[in-house]
Design an enzyme around this catalytic site. Structure first.
Site, PDB file in Angstrom:
ATOM      1  N   ARG A   1       2.768   8.323   9.295  1.00  0.00           N
ATOM      2  CA  ARG A   1       2.481   9.754   9.098  1.00  0.00           C
ATOM      3  C   ARG A   1       1.399  10.253  10.037  1.00  0.00           C
ATOM      4  O   ARG A   1       1.500  11.352  10.580  1.00  0.00           O
ATOM      5  CB  ARG A   1       2.013  10.001   7.661  1.00  0.00           C
ATOM      6  CG  ARG A   1       3.152  10.111   6.697  1.00  0.00           C
ATOM      7  CD  ARG A   1       2.674   9.975   5.263  1.00  0.00           C
ATOM      8  NE  ARG A   1       3.828   9.670   4.440  1.00  0.00           N
ATOM      9  CZ  ARG A   1       4.531  10.578   3.788  1.00  0.00           C
ATOM     10  NH1 ARG A   1       4.193  11.837   3.816  1.00  0.00           N
ATOM     11  NH2 ARG A   1       5.587  10.227   3.077  1.00  0.00           N
TER      12      ARG A   1
ATOM     13  N   GLU B   1      -0.435  -9.173  -1.099  1.00  0.00           N
ATOM     14  CA  GLU B   1      -0.998  -8.592   0.140  1.00  0.00           C
ATOM     15  C   GLU B   1      -2.215  -7.727  -0.199  1.00  0.00           C
ATOM     16  O   GLU B   1      -2.372  -6.603   0.277  1.00  0.00           O
ATOM     17  CB  GLU B   1       0.058  -7.802   0.920  1.00  0.00           C
ATOM     18  CG  GLU B   1      -0.254  -7.732   2.412  1.00  0.00           C
ATOM     19  CD  GLU B   1       0.814  -6.989   3.206  1.00  0.00           C
ATOM     20  OE1 GLU B   1       1.771  -7.650   3.663  1.00  0.00           O
ATOM     21  OE2 GLU B   1       0.683  -5.770   3.390  1.00  0.00           O
TER      22      GLU B   1
ATOM     23  N   HIS C   1       6.605   5.104  13.112  1.00  0.00           N
ATOM     24  CA  HIS C   1       6.935   5.981  11.987  1.00  0.00           C
ATOM     25  C   HIS C   1       5.739   6.529  11.218  1.00  0.00           C
ATOM     26  O   HIS C   1       5.896   7.416  10.395  1.00  0.00           O
ATOM     27  CB  HIS C   1       7.818   5.230  10.976  1.00  0.00           C
ATOM     28  CG  HIS C   1       7.071   4.184  10.193  1.00  0.00           C
ATOM     29  ND1 HIS C   1       6.823   2.931  10.695  1.00  0.00           N
ATOM     30  CD2 HIS C   1       6.498   4.216   8.965  1.00  0.00           C
ATOM     31  CE1 HIS C   1       6.142   2.233   9.804  1.00  0.00           C
ATOM     32  NE2 HIS C   1       5.919   2.982   8.746  1.00  0.00           N
TER      33      HIS C   1
ATOM     34  N   HIS D   1      13.470   4.989  12.417  1.00  0.00           N
ATOM     35  CA  HIS D   1      13.206   5.193  10.991  1.00  0.00           C
ATOM     36  C   HIS D   1      13.939   6.451  10.524  1.00  0.00           C
ATOM     37  O   HIS D   1      14.081   7.412  11.288  1.00  0.00           O
ATOM     38  CB  HIS D   1      11.690   5.372  10.823  1.00  0.00           C
ATOM     39  CG  HIS D   1      11.164   5.240   9.435  1.00  0.00           C
ATOM     40  ND1 HIS D   1      11.339   6.206   8.481  1.00  0.00           N
ATOM     41  CD2 HIS D   1      10.451   4.250   8.842  1.00  0.00           C
ATOM     42  CE1 HIS D   1      10.745   5.822   7.356  1.00  0.00           C
ATOM     43  NE2 HIS D   1      10.211   4.635   7.545  1.00  0.00           N
TER      44      HIS D   1
ATOM     45  N   GLU E   1      -2.138   5.090   3.143  1.00  0.00           N
ATOM     46  CA  GLU E   1      -2.073   3.688   2.707  1.00  0.00           C
ATOM     47  C   GLU E   1      -3.445   3.068   2.451  1.00  0.00           C
ATOM     48  O   GLU E   1      -3.585   2.220   1.562  1.00  0.00           O
ATOM     49  CB  GLU E   1      -1.296   2.847   3.734  1.00  0.00           C
ATOM     50  CG  GLU E   1       0.204   3.134   3.771  1.00  0.00           C
ATOM     51  CD  GLU E   1       0.576   4.351   4.615  1.00  0.00           C
ATOM     52  OE1 GLU E   1      -0.322   4.976   5.211  1.00  0.00           O
ATOM     53  OE2 GLU E   1       1.780   4.688   4.675  1.00  0.00           O
TER      54      GLU E   1
ATOM     55  N   ASP F   1       0.791  -1.233   0.000  1.00  0.00           N
ATOM     56  CA  ASP F   1       0.000   0.000   0.000  1.00  0.00           C
ATOM     57  C   ASP F   1       0.824   1.284   0.000  1.00  0.00           C
ATOM     58  O   ASP F   1       0.364   2.315   0.481  1.00  0.00           O
ATOM     59  CB  ASP F   1      -0.909  -0.012   1.241  1.00  0.00           C
ATOM     60  CG  ASP F   1      -0.132  -0.278   2.520  1.00  0.00           C
ATOM     61  OD1 ASP F   1       1.090  -0.028   2.528  1.00  0.00           O
ATOM     62  OD2 ASP F   1      -0.732  -0.731   3.510  1.00  0.00           O
TER      63      ASP F   1
HETATM   64  C1  UD1 Z   1       6.634   4.713   3.572  1.00  0.00           C
HETATM   65  C2  UD1 Z   1       5.240   4.194   3.255  1.00  0.00           C
HETATM   66  C3  UD1 Z   1       4.646   3.490   4.460  1.00  0.00           C
HETATM   67  C4  UD1 Z   1       5.576   2.439   5.007  1.00  0.00           C
HETATM   68  C5  UD1 Z   1       6.951   3.032   5.243  1.00  0.00           C
HETATM   69  C6  UD1 Z   1       7.874   1.909   5.612  1.00  0.00           C
HETATM   70  C7  UD1 Z   1       4.012   5.617   1.681  1.00  0.00           C
HETATM   71  C8  UD1 Z   1       2.981   6.645   1.520  1.00  0.00           C
HETATM   72  N1  UD1 Z   1       4.335   5.276   2.943  1.00  0.00           N
HETATM   73  O1  UD1 Z   1       6.471   5.744   4.530  1.00  0.00           O
HETATM   74  O2  UD1 Z   1       3.430   2.866   4.095  1.00  0.00           O
HETATM   75  O3  UD1 Z   1       5.057   1.977   6.238  1.00  0.00           O
HETATM   76  O4  UD1 Z   1       7.440   3.655   4.054  1.00  0.00           O
HETATM   77  O5  UD1 Z   1       8.976   2.322   6.297  1.00  0.00           O
HETATM   78  O6  UD1 Z   1       4.518   5.113   0.702  1.00  0.00           O
HETATM   79  N2  UD1 Z   1      14.315   8.191   4.430  1.00  0.00           N
HETATM   80  C9  UD1 Z   1      15.681   8.132   4.246  1.00  0.00           C
HETATM   81  N3  UD1 Z   1      16.215   6.912   3.905  1.00  0.00           N
HETATM   82  C10 UD1 Z   1      15.492   5.808   3.757  1.00  0.00           C
HETATM   83  C11 UD1 Z   1      14.107   5.881   3.947  1.00  0.00           C
HETATM   84  C12 UD1 Z   1      13.531   7.084   4.270  1.00  0.00           C
HETATM   85  O7  UD1 Z   1      16.373   9.105   4.393  1.00  0.00           O
HETATM   86  O8  UD1 Z   1      16.046   4.751   3.468  1.00  0.00           O
HETATM   87  C13 UD1 Z   1      13.705   9.485   4.794  1.00  0.00           C
HETATM   88  C14 UD1 Z   1      13.668  10.465   3.614  1.00  0.00           C
HETATM   89  O9  UD1 Z   1      13.920  11.747   4.110  1.00  0.00           O
HETATM   90  C15 UD1 Z   1      12.213  10.362   3.154  1.00  0.00           C
HETATM   91  C16 UD1 Z   1      11.498  10.131   4.468  1.00  0.00           C
HETATM   92  O10 UD1 Z   1      12.370   9.271   5.202  1.00  0.00           O
HETATM   93  O11 UD1 Z   1      11.807  11.532   2.496  1.00  0.00           O
HETATM   94  C17 UD1 Z   1      10.121   9.539   4.394  1.00  0.00           C
HETATM   95  O12 UD1 Z   1      10.063   8.438   3.505  1.00  0.00           O
HETATM   96  P1  UD1 Z   1       8.678   8.084   2.717  1.00  0.00           P
HETATM   97  O13 UD1 Z   1       8.892   6.880   1.897  1.00  0.00           O
HETATM   98  O14 UD1 Z   1       8.177   9.302   2.040  1.00  0.00           O
HETATM   99  O15 UD1 Z   1       7.612   7.820   3.810  1.00  0.00           O
HETATM  100  P2  UD1 Z   1       7.560   6.792   4.957  1.00  0.00           P
HETATM  101  O16 UD1 Z   1       6.993   7.541   6.082  1.00  0.00           O
HETATM  102  O17 UD1 Z   1       8.855   6.110   5.112  1.00  0.00           O
HETATM  103  N1  UDP Z   2      12.443  -3.898  10.101  1.00  0.00           N
HETATM  104  C1  UDP Z   2      13.810  -3.978   9.844  1.00  0.00           C
HETATM  105  N2  UDP Z   2      14.661  -3.158  10.531  1.00  0.00           N
HETATM  106  C2  UDP Z   2      14.227  -2.271  11.459  1.00  0.00           C
HETATM  107  C3  UDP Z   2      12.835  -2.173  11.693  1.00  0.00           C
HETATM  108  C4  UDP Z   2      11.971  -3.001  10.983  1.00  0.00           C
HETATM  109  O1  UDP Z   2      14.255  -4.779   9.025  1.00  0.00           O
HETATM  110  O2  UDP Z   2      15.067  -1.568  12.049  1.00  0.00           O
HETATM  111  C5  UDP Z   2      11.535  -4.755   9.320  1.00  0.00           C
HETATM  112  C6  UDP Z   2      10.472  -5.505  10.097  1.00  0.00           C
HETATM  113  O3  UDP Z   2      10.930  -6.771  10.502  1.00  0.00           O
HETATM  114  C7  UDP Z   2       9.344  -5.616   9.084  1.00  0.00           C
HETATM  115  C8  UDP Z   2       9.488  -4.371   8.231  1.00  0.00           C
HETATM  116  O4  UDP Z   2      10.810  -3.894   8.462  1.00  0.00           O
HETATM  117  O5  UDP Z   2       9.552  -6.730   8.234  1.00  0.00           O
HETATM  118  C9  UDP Z   2       8.484  -3.319   8.603  1.00  0.00           C
HETATM  119  O6  UDP Z   2       8.780  -2.125   7.965  1.00  0.00           O
HETATM  120  P1  UDP Z   2       8.170  -0.739   8.404  1.00  0.00           P
HETATM  121  O7  UDP Z   2       7.768  -0.801   9.837  1.00  0.00           O
HETATM  122  O8  UDP Z   2       9.140   0.311   7.993  1.00  0.00           O
HETATM  123  O9  UDP Z   2       6.901  -0.582   7.446  1.00  0.00           O
HETATM  124  P2  UDP Z   2       5.390  -1.103   7.524  1.00  0.00           P
HETATM  125  O10 UDP Z   2       5.407  -2.564   7.693  1.00  0.00           O
HETATM  126  O11 UDP Z   2       4.737  -0.376   8.656  1.00  0.00           O
HETATM  127  O12 UDP Z   2       4.801  -0.661   6.238  1.00  0.00           O
END
Ligand code: UD1
Ligand code: UDP
Length: 369
Positions: free
Chosen positions: A210, A120, A208, A241, A134, A98
């Site tokens: 939003r 999923e 994490h 995160h 999502e 999602d």
């Molecule tokens: C996204 C997903 C969410 C998921 C989450 C998993 C959407 C709308 N949301 O949210 O469903 O649960 O990922 O973690 O797609 N960033 C880094 N390095 C990384 C990852 C993130 O620097 O490896 C920082 C960046 O500044 C980025 C911010 O995190 O802009 C947010 O990342 P983003 O993918 O926009 O949203 P998430 O809140 O991570």
């Molecule tokens: N996870 C990981 N390292 C971490 C935290 C989580 O590998 O430091 C894994 C966790 O086991 C799960 C997935 O990341 O499989 C969940 O990701 P996240 O919570 O970012 O996203 P969501 O599932 O909420 O979309």
């Protein structure tokens, strides 16, 4: 006849973790071939997963930016995927879950009339803004999809409520369970374990989402901090995160507490093994709610709703939201009432038998050949 080419597209950590088993299963199929495309909506957190499982993408859109908005990610995925689809012309596309990548890649495939399989599929809260964005991402993806890989009977029922065709729905289990078979080890060492008292009650924390950022997150962190300060036997590990909003909130709340260990995101093998060794998990993550029942760990879910009611019914998950009083009540209950803790730790995994990826690949084989 040549192999049918399946483009597997993902962008974030959780999608990557749960698509790895599908990629591996496609690699061993005689008549199918995976083409792995990452949008890199996440960069470092995605690369950790690719490295852990030796997955080398064929194409990397490398689109993450620090201040990315939902619109910016969507527009980049749409325009880059249009070009890639026109060049590669895959026979089918697989997306997961999602995220913005999921929806935008599905839409781009639809514009090229390429069939989409949704791994999923069918998870719902039926709340437009919870989780945001999502819930709407997955509803729209399911509108586009041709094949629904629903993890449970409940997700199938959700799809039927929206009048999707039952002939296109396949109950597969969740590929999250397939992954656990490859990550959990009997013996596992990692640096953070050396910093924790050997007999500590270890809480593994992640947060994490939003919709939790800002006041709800601050309130939840405050309650956890107070609990740790008043219970010397409790320690917290929080792999934070990389979202700048989350980083800031975590450091503000916990920097003065030396029993809350803020660390970088863990690679998935370390994370699963740490989860398996923890006392309790507190999280707003979706994927962790799926993993916890298999690990026999109670979870306080820091959200008001969940699209994973199977874990609540199984007894592993307790929805506590972000209200400080509620969080504190449940933490004290676990500490003072071992019977209640044990009841929640006796988990029944409702998410399948670890063969979800095989089932998905078998369906694709039937449908495409
Ligand atoms: C996204 C997903 C969410 C998921 C989450 C998993 C959407 C709308 N949301 O949210 O469903 O649960 O990922 O973690 O797609 N960033 C880094 N390095 C990384 C990852 C993130 O620097 O490896 C920082 C960046 O500044 C980025 C911010 O995190 O802009 C947010 O990342 P983003 O993918 O926009 O949203 P998430 O809140 O991570
Ligand atoms: N996870 C990981 N390292 C971490 C935290 C989580 O590998 O430091 C894994 C966790 O086991 C799960 C997935 O990341 O499989 C969940 O990701 P996240 O919570 O970012 O996203 P969501 O599932 O909420 O979309």
């Amino acid at each position: 006849m040549g192999k049918k080419r399946i483009m597997v597209i993902f962008g974030t950590r959780p999608e990557a973790i749960k698509m790895v088993p599908v990629i591996k299963a496609l690699e061993t199929a005689r008549d199918l071939e995976p083409i792995v495309v990452v949008t890199a909506q996440h960069r470092e957190m995605l690369d950790q997963v690719l490295a852990a499982f030796n997955v080398v993408p064929a194409f990397d859109l490398n689109l993450m930016s620090d201040q990315q908005t939902l619109t910016k990610i969507t527009v980049s995925v749409l325009s880059q995927m249009e070009q890639l689809f026109q060049k590669i012309k895959p026979d089918a596309v697989l997306v997961h879950g999602d995220t913005t990548t999921t929806l935008a890649a599905s839409l781009a495939a639809f514009y090229q009339q390429i069939p989409v399989g949704h791994v999923e599929a069918g998870l719902r809260t039926w709340e437009k803004y919870d989780p945001f964005p999502e819930e709407i991402n997955r509803q729209l993806t399911d509108t586009i999809a041709q094949w629904y890989f629903a993890p449970t009977e409940r997700s199938r029922q959700n799809l039927l409520k929206e009048h999707h065709n039952d002939q296109q729905i396949y109950i597969t289990g969740n590929t999250a369970i397939d992954v656990l078979a490859h990550t959990i080890k009997d013996q596992w060492q990692m640096p953070i374990l050396d910093q924790i008292q050997p007999d500590a009650k270890l809480i593994l924390l992640t947060m994490h989402r939003r919709e939790n950022q800002g006041a709800p997150m601050q309130e939840a962190f405050g309650a956890i901090n107070d609990f740790v300060l008043s219970h010397p036997e409790v320690e917290v590990v929080f792999p934070v995160h990389l979202s700048p909003n989350v980083q800031k909130a975590a450091h503000q709340a916990f920097d003065d507490n030396n029993r809350v260990h803020l660390i970088a995101p863990l690679n998935v093998i370390d994370f699963h093994n740490l989860a398996a060794r923890s006392w309790l998990i507190m999280t707003d993550s979706g994927g962790i709610q799926e993993e916890a029942p298999s690990l026999g760990k109670p979870v306080l879910v820091l959200r008001d709703t969940t699209e994973r009611p199977e874990g609540v019914a199984a007894g592993t998950l307790k929805l506590v939201g972000t209200d400080a009083k509620e969080i504190s009540k449940w933490l004290n209950a676990f500490l003072n009432d071992p019977a209640r803790y044990d009841q929640m730790a006796k988990a029944q995994n409702p998410y399948g038998d670890g063969h979800a990826a095989e089932r998905i690949v078998n369906v694709l084989r039937q449908e495409l050949n």
